[in-house]
Write a protein that holds these residues in place. Structure first.
Motif: not given
Length: 251
Positions: A220-223
């Motif tokens: 899961r990619w976040m900032d």
């Protein structure tokens, strides 16, 4: 970039070093601990994004990361950057400059960083007095070579998805060994630019590759952060299975 490094008030006694409480690191003998305590000059704090060691310069110090993340890189004249590897708590920085005269890569703080500082001029005492610590430094150098071998295999032969899967699985495995010492929660403190510069891919290609892994439920990619959801799945894609030692040395 201007270096933003400041002396840290106080000093963590080596006998109370938080790294020693982690079973990932081997224990020192009483004689080794006494020497390391005298070898350590103090601590430095490094702001995120600041440069700790610069390619082409000579350093009078060695550093062990106490907390935070750093990365090693080289930059071409036109600004293209290749990230060579990442350094986490317990990793030794500056040995290359100590033994070869000057640094052949730059070390930058990926997150706020605290490092223990050692006097390079006393490095020879380790070989003269402590064969076990000399072996530890050799072990760490051999381990770094092994890691770079795997990274070179990625850039040379793995597909984009395989490269990304390997990198994220490798970093997550390292983070898991450290528990809370890396001070990055359970997520990897990476931007997509860092990933692109590590994998040797364009930012657009990197974005598409990471999106594919995310759609597969693997990450899961976040900032500026990446959470690994399925490390086994990433390892399977990369064709990588790394056996790590029960404990490893550090200075």
């Amino acid at each position: 970039m201007e270096m933003q490094i400041a002396a840290k008030s106080g000093k963590v006694a080596c006998s109370n070093c938080p790294l020693r409480s982690n079973s990932h690191f081997r224990e020192f003998t009483s004689e080794e601990l006494a020497f390391i305590s005298s070898f350590k000059m103090g601590e430095l704090t490094v702001n995120q994004g600041a440069t700790l060691l610069m390619e082409g310069t000579r350093s009078t110090h060695l550093y062990t990361i106490l907390s935070g993340w750093a990365f090693r890189s080289k930059v071409l004249e036109d600004g293209r950057r290749q990230i060579l590897n990442y350094a986490l708590p317990g990793d030794l920085l500056g040995l290359q400059g100590s033994l070869l005269g000057e640094m052949q890569h730059t070390v930058e703080a990926l997150t706020p960083l605290t490092v223990c500082v050692f006097d390079r001029n006393r490095l020879g005492e380790i070989w003269e007095r402590f064969g076990s610590l000399a072996f530890d430094i050799t072990w760490m150098s051999a381990r770094e070579e092994r890691i770079l071998d795997e990274h070179l295999l990625s850039i040379g032969r793995r597909s984009a998805s395989e490269r990304a899967a390997y990198l994220l699985a490798y970093l997550q495995q390292r983070l898991d060994k450290l528990h809370n010492l890396a001070k990055a929660d359970k997520a990897l403190p990476l931007t997509q630019t860092h990933v692109a510069d590590t994998l040797g891919l364009s930012l657009v290609h990197t974005n598409k590759t990471l999106r594919k892994l995310a759609q597969g439920g693997l990450i899961r990619w976040m900032d500026s952060r990446c959470e690994v959801l399925d490390i086994d799945g990433l390892c399977k894609i990369a064709g990588w299975s790394n056996v790590t030692p029960v404990s490893r040395p550090f200075l």
